[in-house]
Design a protein around this motif. Structure first.
Motif, PDB file in Angstrom:
ATOM      1  N   UNK A 122      50.171  48.614  49.697  1.00 36.98           N
ATOM      2  CA  UNK A 122      50.432  48.882  51.119  1.00 36.98           C
ATOM      3  C   UNK A 122      50.495  50.372  51.446  1.00 36.98           C
ATOM      4  N   UNK A 123      51.151  51.139  50.598  1.00 33.86           N
ATOM      5  CA  UNK A 123      51.247  52.590  50.811  1.00 33.86           C
ATOM      6  C   UNK A 123      49.883  53.242  50.679  1.00 33.86           C
ATOM      7  N   UNK A 124      49.099  52.786  49.707  1.00 33.57           N
ATOM      8  CA  UNK A 124      47.745  53.313  49.501  1.00 33.57           C
ATOM      9  C   UNK A 124      46.860  53.029  50.707  1.00 33.57           C
ATOM     10  N   UNK A 125      46.917  51.830  51.229  1.00 32.32           N
ATOM     11  CA  UNK A 125      46.073  51.470  52.361  1.00 32.32           C
ATOM     12  C   UNK A 125      46.475  52.194  53.638  1.00 32.32           C
ATOM     13  N   UNK A 126      47.766  52.446  53.801  1.00 32.99           N
ATOM     14  CA  UNK A 126      48.215  53.245  54.950  1.00 32.99           C
ATOM     15  C   UNK A 126      47.609  54.641  54.871  1.00 32.99           C
ATOM     16  N   UNK A 127      47.622  55.222  53.664  1.00 33.80           N
ATOM     17  CA  UNK A 127      47.053  56.563  53.481  1.00 33.80           C
ATOM     18  C   UNK A 127      45.554  56.553  53.776  1.00 33.80           C
ATOM     19  N   UNK A 128      44.833  55.550  53.258  1.00 28.28           N
ATOM     20  CA  UNK A 128      43.389  55.481  53.470  1.00 28.28           C
ATOM     21  C   UNK A 128      43.054  55.344  54.952  1.00 28.28           C
ATOM     22  N   UNK A 129      43.780  54.499  55.654  1.00 28.55           N
ATOM     23  CA  UNK A 129      43.518  54.302  57.079  1.00 28.55           C
ATOM     24  C   UNK A 129      43.892  55.535  57.893  1.00 28.55           C
ATOM     25  N   UNK A 130      44.959  56.209  57.497  1.00 23.69           N
ATOM     26  CA  UNK A 130      45.375  57.426  58.205  1.00 23.69           C
ATOM     27  C   UNK A 130      44.348  58.536  58.038  1.00 23.69           C
ATOM     28  N   UNK A 131      43.830  58.666  56.815  1.00 28.26           N
ATOM     29  CA  UNK A 131      42.794  59.674  56.561  1.00 28.26           C
ATOM     30  C   UNK A 131      41.550  59.362  57.376  1.00 28.26           C
ATOM     31  N   UNK A 132      41.153  58.089  57.397  1.00 25.15           N
ATOM     32  CA  UNK A 132      39.959  57.692  58.151  1.00 25.15           C
ATOM     33  C   UNK A 132      40.126  57.976  59.635  1.00 25.15           C
ATOM     34  N   UNK A 133      41.279  57.631  60.163  1.00 23.34           N
ATOM     35  CA  UNK A 133      41.528  57.829  61.594  1.00 23.34           C
ATOM     36  C   UNK A 133      41.481  59.301  61.956  1.00 23.34           C
ATOM     37  N   UNK A 134      42.102  60.140  61.139  1.00 23.30           N
ATOM     38  CA  UNK A 134      42.129  61.572  61.433  1.00 23.30           C
ATOM     39  C   UNK A 134      40.773  62.219  61.196  1.00 23.30           C
ATOM     40  N   UNK A 135      40.057  61.762  60.179  1.00 24.03           N
ATOM     41  CA  UNK A 135      38.720  62.318  59.890  1.00 24.03           C
ATOM     42  C   UNK A 135      37.764  62.027  61.031  1.00 24.03           C
ATOM     43  N   UNK A 136      37.848  60.836  61.600  1.00 19.00           N
ATOM     44  CA  UNK A 136      36.973  60.490  62.722  1.00 19.00           C
ATOM     45  C   UNK A 136      37.314  61.309  63.966  1.00 19.00           C
TER      46      UNK A 136
ATOM     47  N   UNK B  83      37.323  54.091  55.377  1.00 24.29           N
ATOM     48  CA  UNK B  83      36.253  53.550  56.206  1.00 24.29           C
ATOM     49  C   UNK B  83      36.427  53.943  57.666  1.00 24.29           C
ATOM     50  N   UNK B  84      35.301  54.158  58.339  1.00 25.00           N
ATOM     51  CA  UNK B  84      35.342  54.399  59.775  1.00 25.00           C
ATOM     52  C   UNK B  84      35.595  53.073  60.497  1.00 25.00           C
ATOM     53  N   UNK B  85      35.772  53.147  61.804  1.00 27.10           N
ATOM     54  CA  UNK B  85      35.964  51.932  62.600  1.00 27.10           C
ATOM     55  C   UNK B  85      34.752  51.010  62.517  1.00 27.10           C
ATOM     56  N   UNK B  86      33.589  51.594  62.204  1.00 32.42           N
ATOM     57  CA  UNK B  86      32.362  50.820  62.059  1.00 32.42           C
ATOM     58  C   UNK B  86      32.107  50.397  60.611  1.00 32.42           C
ATOM     59  N   UNK B  87      33.116  50.587  59.760  1.00 30.16           N
ATOM     60  CA  UNK B  87      33.051  50.181  58.354  1.00 30.16           C
ATOM     61  C   UNK B  87      32.098  51.036  57.525  1.00 30.16           C
ATOM     62  N   UNK B  88      31.843  52.245  57.954  1.00 29.74           N
ATOM     63  CA  UNK B  88      31.017  53.165  57.168  1.00 29.74           C
ATOM     64  C   UNK B  88      31.917  53.923  56.188  1.00 29.74           C
ATOM     65  N   UNK B  89      31.426  54.108  54.971  1.00 30.11           N
ATOM     66  CA  UNK B  89      32.218  54.740  53.910  1.00 30.11           C
ATOM     67  C   UNK B  89      32.308  56.250  54.119  1.00 30.11           C
ATOM     68  N   UNK B  90      33.537  56.750  54.217  1.00 31.66           N
ATOM     69  CA  UNK B  90      33.772  58.192  54.244  1.00 31.66           C
ATOM     70  C   UNK B  90      34.166  58.704  52.863  1.00 31.66           C
ATOM     71  N   UNK B  91      34.825  57.866  52.095  1.00 34.29           N
ATOM     72  CA  UNK B  91      35.305  58.272  50.784  1.00 34.29           C
ATOM     73  C   UNK B  91      36.217  57.201  50.224  1.00 34.29           C
ATOM     74  N   UNK B  92      37.088  57.601  49.313  1.00 37.99           N
ATOM     75  CA  UNK B  92      38.035  56.671  48.708  1.00 37.99           C
ATOM     76  C   UNK B  92      39.255  57.442  48.226  1.00 37.99           C
TER      77      UNK B  92
END
Length: 267
Positions: free
Chosen positions: A238-252, A209-218
């Motif tokens: 916890x490891x999965x969520x770290x990966x998801x947030x890291x991907x979102x941050x870098x994608x943005x 998710x983006x910072x605005x909670x828009x779906x980028x993927x899963x």
């Protein structure tokens, strides 16, 4: 199904390419004809054009067609230039190494899941999902977590397009059950595939998710019931969520800033 008339020749050619690719192996003309909505002369003409353009390869000896070298190069370029697939790969590698399980990266493709990347476990298991394939939303972990964060109107539209085919005894079989599941996912921030698409295959998935909670993927961690259970997979959260947030941050950071408003729950 053939493309609409408005899509013209290009739409018809893409339809045929997709049909050939869906076989997952070299295929004879008669096999494509059996699943095509086009008359035999039209289909033959399209396949000849695609072959001359190197979008299809024709094996004279076996009399079979397969995706051509030009198409493969285009597909590789599309993958490498996709912001999500490109930035996600290092994070997927770390997630796969940390969990020892199969990892998937997915995006929405209209009312389906499009698998962008897949990293196999140390001991791979045969399953449907592969990079480049599409799958159903309502009975996959990645599909459901993406649906849960769509705006209300999009949720309604996507649910209307689901087939609710029963793949296993665990498959969600109607819109009401799916909506209830999406409420839980939205409340928890993650979801499961409880052998809903394939017997013996389970996963835990988190939205990107983006910072605005828009779906980028899963992204998901997938295993088998012979190796673990849902409680075991939940320990990987916890490891999965770290990966998801890291991907979102870098994608943005890689793409343009997101200015969408945070959606309300559509469930």
């Amino acid at each position: 199904m053939a493309k609409e008339a408005g899509d013209g020749t290009v739409g018809k050619a893409l339809d045929v390419l997709e049909q050939v690719a869906d076989f997952g192996r070299p295929v004879r003309f008669s096999e494509v004809l059996a699943v095509s909505a086009f008359p035999k002369p039209t289909l033959y003409r399209i396949m000849q054009t695609l072959t001359s353009q190197r979008m299809l390869d024709y094996d004279v000896e076996r009399q079979t067609y397969a995706p051509g070298g030009r198409l493969v190069r285009l597909a590789h370029a599309a993958w490498s230039q996709s912001s999500l697939a490109r930035v996600a790969r290092p994070h997927l590698l770390r997630l796969s190494e940390a969990t020892g399980e199969t990892v998937h990266l997915a995006q929405l493709d209209h009312a389906q899941v499009l698998y962008l990347d897949k990293l196999n476990a140390a001991q791979p298991v045969e399953m449907y999902s592969q990079a480049g394939k599409v799958g159903p939303l309502y009975c996959t972990g990645v599909g459901k977590v993406m649906m849960a964060y769509l705006p209300p109107q999009e949720v309604a539209e996507v649910i209307e397009q689901q087939s609710f085919h029963t793949f296993t005894p665990h498959t969600l079989s109607d819109a009401k059950s799916l909506r209830e599941e999406l409420v839980d996912i939205r409340a928890n921030g993650y979801g499961f595939d409880r052998e809903e698409h394939e017997p013996g295959i389970i996963c835990i998935a988190a939205p990107i998710l983006t910072d605005q909670n828009r779906v980028l993927g899963a992204v998901s961690v997938t295993s088998t019931t012979s190796r673990t259970n849902l409680a075991g997979l939940e320990k990987q959260l916890p490891t999965l969520q770290i990966a998801a947030k890291s991907i979102a941050r870098e994608a943005q950071a890689w793409s343009f800033p997101d200015h969408h408003h945070q959606p309300q729950s559509g469930i």
